[in-house]
Each structure stands twice: as C-alpha cells, then as structure tokens.
Scaffold this active site. Structure first.
Site, PDB file in Angstrom:
ATOM      1  N   HIS A  96       0.799  -1.232   0.000  1.00  0.00           N
ATOM      2  CA  HIS A  96       0.000   0.000   0.000  1.00  0.00           C
ATOM      3  C   HIS A  96       0.829   1.278   0.000  1.00  0.00           C
ATOM      4  CE1 HIS A  96      -4.423   1.204   1.087  1.00  0.00           C
ATOM      5  NE2 HIS A  96      -4.004   1.755  -0.030  1.00  0.00           N
ATOM      6  N   ASP A 119      -9.856   0.041   4.159  1.00  0.00           N
ATOM      7  CA  ASP A 119      -8.691  -0.602   4.770  1.00  0.00           C
ATOM      8  C   ASP A 119      -9.005  -0.966   6.225  1.00  0.00           C
ATOM      9  OD1 ASP A 119      -5.981  -1.250   5.502  1.00  0.00           O
ATOM     10  OD2 ASP A 119      -5.210   0.360   4.231  1.00  0.00           O
ATOM     11  N   HIS A 121      -6.604  -0.692   8.192  1.00  0.00           N
ATOM     12  CA  HIS A 121      -5.600   0.194   8.797  1.00  0.00           C
ATOM     13  C   HIS A 121      -5.746   1.607   8.245  1.00  0.00           C
ATOM     14  CE1 HIS A 121      -3.940  -3.938   8.326  1.00  0.00           C
ATOM     15  NE2 HIS A 121      -3.601  -3.776   9.610  1.00  0.00           N
ATOM     16  N   ASP A 123      -3.040   3.660   7.826  1.00  0.00           N
ATOM     17  CA  ASP A 123      -1.830   3.967   7.038  1.00  0.00           C
ATOM     18  C   ASP A 123      -1.478   5.448   7.098  1.00  0.00           C
ATOM     19  OD1 ASP A 123      -1.872   1.265   6.451  1.00  0.00           O
ATOM     20  OD2 ASP A 123      -2.586   1.503   4.391  1.00  0.00           O
ATOM     21  N   HIS A 136       4.324   1.203   4.050  1.00  0.00           N
ATOM     22  CA  HIS A 136       2.928   0.925   3.658  1.00  0.00           C
ATOM     23  C   HIS A 136       1.940   1.319   4.761  1.00  0.00           C
ATOM     24  CE1 HIS A 136       2.025  -3.423   5.328  1.00  0.00           C
ATOM     25  NE2 HIS A 136       2.725  -2.718   6.193  1.00  0.00           N
ATOM     26  N   ASP A 227      -7.506  -1.573   0.035  1.00  0.00           N
ATOM     27  CA  ASP A 227      -6.597  -2.568   0.608  1.00  0.00           C
ATOM     28  C   ASP A 227      -7.410  -3.840   0.833  1.00  0.00           C
ATOM     29  OD1 ASP A 227      -5.007  -4.128   2.387  1.00  0.00           O
ATOM     30  OD2 ASP A 227      -4.099  -2.319   3.252  1.00  0.00           O
ATOM     31  N   ASP A 229      -7.035  -6.180   2.709  1.00  0.00           N
ATOM     32  CA  ASP A 229      -7.177  -6.580   4.118  1.00  0.00           C
ATOM     33  C   ASP A 229      -8.347  -5.886   4.818  1.00  0.00           C
ATOM     34  OD1 ASP A 229      -6.288  -4.113   5.312  1.00  0.00           O
ATOM     35  OD2 ASP A 229      -4.207  -4.800   5.354  1.00  0.00           O
ATOM     36  N   GLU A 272      -2.112  -5.143  -1.656  1.00  0.00           N
ATOM     37  CA  GLU A 272      -1.833  -6.046  -0.535  1.00  0.00           C
ATOM     38  C   GLU A 272      -2.316  -7.483  -0.739  1.00  0.00           C
ATOM     39  OE1 GLU A 272       0.203  -5.346   1.957  1.00  0.00           O
ATOM     40  OE2 GLU A 272       0.323  -3.137   1.946  1.00  0.00           O
TER      41      GLU A 272
END
Ligand code: ARG
Ligand code: MN
Ligand code: MN
Ligand code: MN
Length: 314
Positions: A96, A119, A121, A123, A136, A227, A229, A272
């Site tokens: 990412h 996401d 996260h 980031d 990332h 992302d 994830d 990712e």
C-alpha cells in the site's frame, strides 16, 4: 470508455516477501476478461519495472526509503499519463505504499480529487509514530498538507510535496489503528468509519455519509484506494497484515457499487494481495478472485444485471 491496467509488482513498503506477485495473481484470476465483458476497451500496460537500489540505508527506523520513493515516482508518472490519455486507471499492487505515487500522479491531472481509503488500517503513521517503520503504514501521511510539519524529510521523496486536505479523505473499514494514528485522525478531524460504525449504521448509511461528505459541495474525481485486508481474513486470507472482524463480501461489493454509481471514479488501487501468504492455492485464488470482484463492481458490474436496451445514457 477505456480502462488502463497498471501492474506495480513492489513490496519494499513492508518486510514480508510475496506481495510483488499480487498483479500476476489478480490477472490470473481473470481481470481483463471480466472488464472486457463490461464493455470497456481494456489497455493492460503490463507491469512497471522498479529499479533495485544497492545503497539504501534506513532512515530513522524506516527501511528502503529511497527504493520506495523511486518506485512511487515512476508509478506517479505512469498514472499521470494514463489518466491524461483519458483512461480510468486501475493500479494493481504491490503493497500500500504505492498509493503515494498513485494518488500523487492522479492529482497531477485532477488537482481537486477526493480519496476513499478502504482498509483495516489507517496507514497514516509518520516515521516518528510508526511502530513498524514500514512505509505501507505511512502512505496517507505523505499526502496530507496538514501533516507537513510533522513529517521529516524522508530520502527518496523530494520529487513530491503533500497536496491533499484532510477534509478530502474518508476511511472505511478501520479496526487496527495505532495510538499515533488515532491522535492524527482526531486532531485533523478526518471522517472515518470503523467496522463498529458499519455495525451500528449499516453500510448503506456509511456510503451515503461518505459520498455526501466528499461530493455534496461539488462533484469531483474519486480516487479509491482499496486494501484487500479491509475484508475479513476468512474471505481474503492471502495478505500480509490480516485483522479479524472485517468487511463481509456484500459490504465490500456494496462500497464498490456505490462508488461506481457516482460516475466519478477516476483511479483505483487494489493492493496487498500476497499470493505467497495463502495457506493453499484455494486461499490465494479466493483472495485474488475477490480482488477481481471489487474491481469489476467498482467499474460497473451490477448484481441487477444489465442489457443494451436499458443502458443508462449519460
Ligand atoms: N499500522 C501498522 C504499521 O504502521 C500496520 C500497517 C498495515 N498497512 C497496510 N497497508 N497493510 O505498520
Ligand atoms: Mn518472489
Ligand atoms: Mn491494511
Ligand atoms: Mn493499507
């Protein structure tokens, strides 16, 4: 209308191997055919090639700063020219950190873009707040004007300067936010929807508020940075930093459909997917197939079906 596919086989924004094989896994899952069936002319520009720099020492605790900076500079140029040529652009990662170059290149053509970041996260660590050092987990911090004085000068990134306002960004799907990141989100008043918010409000209302926040004042190009994830690890196991309690299949597809329905999607990242981390070939194929579904839905594949006679006229 036409779609450009840019493969970005790059992994130095984090420390696990394999995410550089994401573009191949997503193509092998049938991306080009799926987009061709949606009546796009598909221009697959293949994979970018990124130089290996033999001298690239850590900066503070950040590994590979010049390698990541240079890759993003090359990606920025590629996205800039694909958007300039009139394509809707799909960037296949890679990790990412690539969103830095992708969003920057997009902004060269579309200075008024807005950013939807899907996401687990945020980031948004800086090199000073990052618990891992990995770039990332810091992409958004490089983009935001408001974080300029909190960002040290990272070697490899002198080609860019921050351009995005924190009000031009919305997060969806958060559930693993570091303490320094949480401080930044609150301090800048960034609009975000955690998995808990999705539980409370429902994904329909989350998308309504997201699009209203970004587009109510004026219509502008959307950059979607997705992302994999963000999905629950039961759906997307082949990824480097999985977090339990993620998006369902239907929530993820609904996000993509709503973004398509604005008619404003200009560039999207799908990042990712790490085929080396799947426990089996089935796990890898499920993750890559999910990536293809998200991209196709973002570009107009509809669960309602579609036919020529009832096609909407712009
Ligand atoms: N917050 C953690 C970090 O800064 C994890 C980031 C994960 N990012 C990602 N793009 N998967 O290292
Ligand atoms: Mn390899
Ligand atoms: Mn993530
Ligand atoms: Mn991410």
């Amino acid at each position: 209308h036409s779609v450009a596919i840019l493969g970005a086989p790059f992994s130095k924004g984090q420390k696990r191997r394999g995410v550089e094989h994401g573009p191949k896994a997503i193509r092998d899952a049938g991306l080009v055919d799926r987009l061709s069936n949606l009546d796009y002319s598909v221009h697959d520009f293949g994979d970018l090639s990124f130089p290996r720099l033999d001298k690239d020492e850590h900066f503070m605790q950040v590994p590979f700063p010049r390698t990541v900076g240079r890759a993003n500079q090359l990606l920025s140029t590629a996205v800039n020219s694909a958007v300039g040529a009139g394509h809707t652009c799909v960037m296949l990662g890679g990790d990412h950190s690539l969103a830095i170059g992708s969003v920057e290149g997009h902004s060269q053509q579309c200075p008024d873009l807005c950013l939807i970041w899907v996401d687990a996260h945020a980031d948004i660590n800086t090199p000073l707040t990052s618990p891992s050092g990995n770039l990332h987990g810091q992409s958004v911090a490089f983009l935001l004007k408001e974080l300029q004085d909190k960002m040290p000068k990272v070697p490899g990134f002198s080609w860019m300067k921050p351009f995005l306002s924190s009000s031009d960004l919305v997060y969806i799907g958060l559930r693993d936010v570091d303490p320094g990141e949480h401080y930044i989100l609150k301090d800048l008043g960034i609009q975000y929807f955690t998995m808990r918010d999705i539980d409370r409000m429902g994904i329909q209302r989350v998308m309504e508020v997201t699009l209203d926040h970004l587009l109510a004042r004026k219509q502008r190009p959307i950059h979607l940075s997705f992302d994999i994830d963000s999905f629950d690890p039961s759906l997307a196991p082949a990824t480097g930093t999985p977090v339990n309690g993620g998006l369902t299949y239907r929530e993820g597809i609904y996000i993509a459909e709503e973004i398509h329905n604005t008619g404003l999607l200009s560039v999207m990242d799908l990042v990712e997917v790490n085929p080396v981390l799947g426990a089996s070939s089935e796990a890898v194929e499920a993750t890559a197939g999910l990536a293809v579904d998200v991209i196709a839905s973002s570009l107009g594949q509809s669960r309602e079906g579609a036919n020529m006679a009832f096609q909407e006229t712009p």
